[in-house]
Design a protein around this motif. Structure first.
Motif, PDB file in Angstrom:
ATOM      1  N   ARG A 147       9.783  12.573  42.947  1.00  0.00           N
ATOM      2  CA  ARG A 147       9.366  12.976  41.597  1.00  0.00           C
ATOM      3  C   ARG A 147       8.717  11.783  40.914  1.00  0.00           C
ATOM      4  O   ARG A 147       9.212  10.660  40.980  1.00  0.00           O
ATOM      5  N   THR A 148       7.630  12.016  40.216  1.00  0.00           N
ATOM      6  CA  THR A 148       6.883  10.948  39.570  1.00  0.00           C
ATOM      7  C   THR A 148       7.691  10.302  38.451  1.00  0.00           C
ATOM      8  O   THR A 148       8.216  10.987  37.575  1.00  0.00           O
ATOM      9  N   ILE A 149       7.756   8.975  38.501  1.00  0.00           N
ATOM     10  CA  ILE A 149       8.421   8.182  37.465  1.00  0.00           C
ATOM     11  C   ILE A 149       7.380   7.583  36.533  1.00  0.00           C
ATOM     12  O   ILE A 149       7.566   7.514  35.328  1.00  0.00           O
ATOM     13  N   GLY A 150       6.281   7.144  37.069  1.00  0.00           N
ATOM     14  CA  GLY A 150       5.225   6.552  36.260  1.00  0.00           C
ATOM     15  C   GLY A 150       4.253   5.783  37.121  1.00  0.00           C
ATOM     16  O   GLY A 150       4.110   6.058  38.313  1.00  0.00           O
ATOM     17  N   LYS A 151       3.587   4.817  36.509  1.00  0.00           N
ATOM     18  CA  LYS A 151       2.630   3.952  37.214  1.00  0.00           C
ATOM     19  C   LYS A 151       3.046   2.496  37.028  1.00  0.00           C
ATOM     20  O   LYS A 151       3.535   2.110  35.975  1.00  0.00           O
ATOM     21  N   ILE A 152       2.796   1.715  38.067  1.00  0.00           N
ATOM     22  CA  ILE A 152       3.080   0.288  38.006  1.00  0.00           C
ATOM     23  C   ILE A 152       2.032  -0.351  37.087  1.00  0.00           C
ATOM     24  O   ILE A 152       0.835  -0.298  37.368  1.00  0.00           O
ATOM     25  N   ASP A 153       2.492  -0.903  35.985  1.00  0.00           N
ATOM     26  CA  ASP A 153       1.590  -1.508  35.013  1.00  0.00           C
ATOM     27  C   ASP A 153       1.360  -2.981  35.314  1.00  0.00           C
ATOM     28  O   ASP A 153       0.259  -3.485  35.138  1.00  0.00           O
ATOM     29  N   ASN A 154       2.409  -3.660  35.769  1.00  0.00           N
ATOM     30  CA  ASN A 154       2.287  -5.086  36.015  1.00  0.00           C
ATOM     31  C   ASN A 154       3.412  -5.535  36.930  1.00  0.00           C
ATOM     32  O   ASN A 154       4.281  -4.730  37.295  1.00  0.00           O
ATOM     33  N   LEU A 155       3.412  -6.803  37.259  1.00  0.00           N
ATOM     34  CA  LEU A 155       4.457  -7.405  38.071  1.00  0.00           C
ATOM     35  C   LEU A 155       5.054  -8.553  37.271  1.00  0.00           C
ATOM     36  O   LEU A 155       4.318  -9.330  36.650  1.00  0.00           O
ATOM     37  N   TRP A 156       6.388  -8.652  37.264  1.00  0.00           N
ATOM     38  CA  TRP A 156       7.063  -9.765  36.605  1.00  0.00           C
ATOM     39  C   TRP A 156       7.365 -10.815  37.655  1.00  0.00           C
ATOM     40  O   TRP A 156       8.007 -10.542  38.667  1.00  0.00           O
ATOM     41  N   VAL A 157       6.910 -12.039  37.395  1.00  0.00           N
ATOM     42  CA  VAL A 157       7.032 -13.152  38.320  1.00  0.00           C
ATOM     43  C   VAL A 157       8.019 -14.168  37.757  1.00  0.00           C
ATOM     44  O   VAL A 157       7.953 -14.515  36.572  1.00  0.00           O
ATOM     45  N   ASN A 158       8.921 -14.629  38.608  1.00  0.00           N
ATOM     46  CA  ASN A 158       9.758 -15.763  38.252  1.00  0.00           C
ATOM     47  C   ASN A 158       8.939 -16.984  38.650  1.00  0.00           C
ATOM     48  O   ASN A 158       8.731 -17.257  39.831  1.00  0.00           O
ATOM     49  N   LYS A 159       8.443 -17.683  37.654  1.00  0.00           N
ATOM     50  CA  LYS A 159       7.511 -18.785  37.905  1.00  0.00           C
ATOM     51  C   LYS A 159       8.180 -19.929  38.669  1.00  0.00           C
ATOM     52  O   LYS A 159       7.567 -20.520  39.554  1.00  0.00           O
ATOM     53  N   ASP A 160       9.427 -20.239  38.340  1.00  0.00           N
ATOM     54  CA  ASP A 160      10.122 -21.329  39.030  1.00  0.00           C
ATOM     55  C   ASP A 160      10.327 -21.011  40.507  1.00  0.00           C
ATOM     56  O   ASP A 160      10.207 -21.875  41.361  1.00  0.00           O
ATOM     57  N   MET A 161      10.641 -19.753  40.805  1.00  0.00           N
ATOM     58  CA  MET A 161      10.887 -19.343  42.186  1.00  0.00           C
ATOM     59  C   MET A 161       9.589 -18.961  42.900  1.00  0.00           C
ATOM     60  O   MET A 161       9.585 -18.745  44.096  1.00  0.00           O
ATOM     61  N   GLN A 162       8.514 -18.787  42.149  1.00  0.00           N
ATOM     62  CA  GLN A 162       7.202 -18.400  42.655  1.00  0.00           C
ATOM     63  C   GLN A 162       7.245 -17.102  43.460  1.00  0.00           C
ATOM     64  O   GLN A 162       6.721 -17.008  44.564  1.00  0.00           O
ATOM     65  N   ARG A 163       7.864 -16.083  42.833  1.00  0.00           N
ATOM     66  CA  ARG A 163       7.879 -14.778  43.492  1.00  0.00           C
ATOM     67  C   ARG A 163       8.042 -13.658  42.479  1.00  0.00           C
ATOM     68  O   ARG A 163       8.556 -13.844  41.384  1.00  0.00           O
ATOM     69  N   VAL A 164       7.577 -12.485  42.874  1.00  0.00           N
ATOM     70  CA  VAL A 164       7.718 -11.285  42.055  1.00  0.00           C
ATOM     71  C   VAL A 164       9.175 -10.841  42.118  1.00  0.00           C
ATOM     72  O   VAL A 164       9.758 -10.775  43.201  1.00  0.00           O
TER      73      VAL A 164
END
Length: 170
Positions: free
Chosen positions: A37-54
Motif C-alpha cells: 500500500r502506498t505510503i508516500g514518496k521519498i522527498d530526501n535523505l537524512w545524512v549523519n555527517k559525522d558518520m558519512q552515511r544515510v
C-alpha cells in the motif's frame, strides 16, 4: 536541534555529498508498506555527517494516508505524556530508518520491511520546514519497533544511537 548539537542534514543541504555509485538515489521514488500500500514518496535523505552515511529516508506522506480515518488527528495517545496529539498544517513528513526498507531498482519502489499501513498512519509526523530532535527519532523507532529485544540503549545522544540494524543501509 540547535546547530551546535546538529548531526543530521538533508542530503540537499550538503553540496559536497553525493550518493555512492553503487547505491540508488531513491529521492522521488514511491514507498509502500509491507502489503504494497502506498505510503508516500521519498522527498530526501537524512545524512549523519559525522558518520558519512544515510540514516533516514524523509517521506512526504500520501494524502490518503494523512486523511485516512481521523483527518489530521492522531488517534493514539502519545507514549510519554498521555495527551492526544493534533497535527499542525504542514506536518506531512515522517522518517524511516534506511535499514528498514528494501529498494527495488527495476520498479523504482522502496518497500518497508514488516511495517504496515496502520503503523505509518499512527507514526508522529513533522513539518519539513523544521529539523527534528532525538526525542522525535526515539518516538518514531518506538512506533515502528514497539518491542526492542536488541538490548540497545536508545537513550544515547551520540552517534552510537545509529549502531543498530535499523540503520544498516547495506
Amino acid at each position: 536541534m540547535g546547530n551546535k548539537e546538529r548531526n543530521l542534514y538533508r542530503l540537499d543541504e550538503l553540496s559536497d555529498y553525493k550518493i555512492a555509485s553503487n547505491y540508488s538515489d531513491v529521492r522521488g521514488w514511491k514507498i509502500v508498506d509491507s502489503d504494497n500500500r502506498t505510503i508516500g514518496k521519498i522527498d530526501n535523505l537524512w545524512v549523519n555527517k559525522d558518520m558519512q552515511r544515510v540514516v533516514y529516508l524523509d517521506v512526504n506522506l500520501d494524502k490518503g494516508l494523512i486523511e485516512d480515518k481521523h483527518k489530521e488527528v492522531h488517534d493514539a495517545l502519545e507514549y510519554d505524556n498521555g495527551k492526544e496529539f493534533i497535527y499542525k498544517d504542514g506536518d506531512s513528513h515522517i522518517i524511516i530508518p534506511i535499514g528498514s526498507v528494501n529498494i527495488n531498482k527495476d520498479t523504482k519502489t522502496v518497500m518497508a520491511n514488516g511495517i504496515g499501513y496502520e503503523t505509518f498512519r499512527k507514526t508522529s509526523r513533522y513539518n519539513r520546514q523544521n529539523d527534528f530532535d532525538r526525542e522525535y527519532e526515539r518516538s518514531v523507532l518506538k512506533s515502528y519497533y514497539p518491542v526492542d529485544e536488541s538490548g540497545f540503549n536508545s537513550d544515547s545522544d551520540d552517534d552510537s544511537f545509529y549502531n543498530r540494524r535499523e540503520f544498516d543501509g547495506r
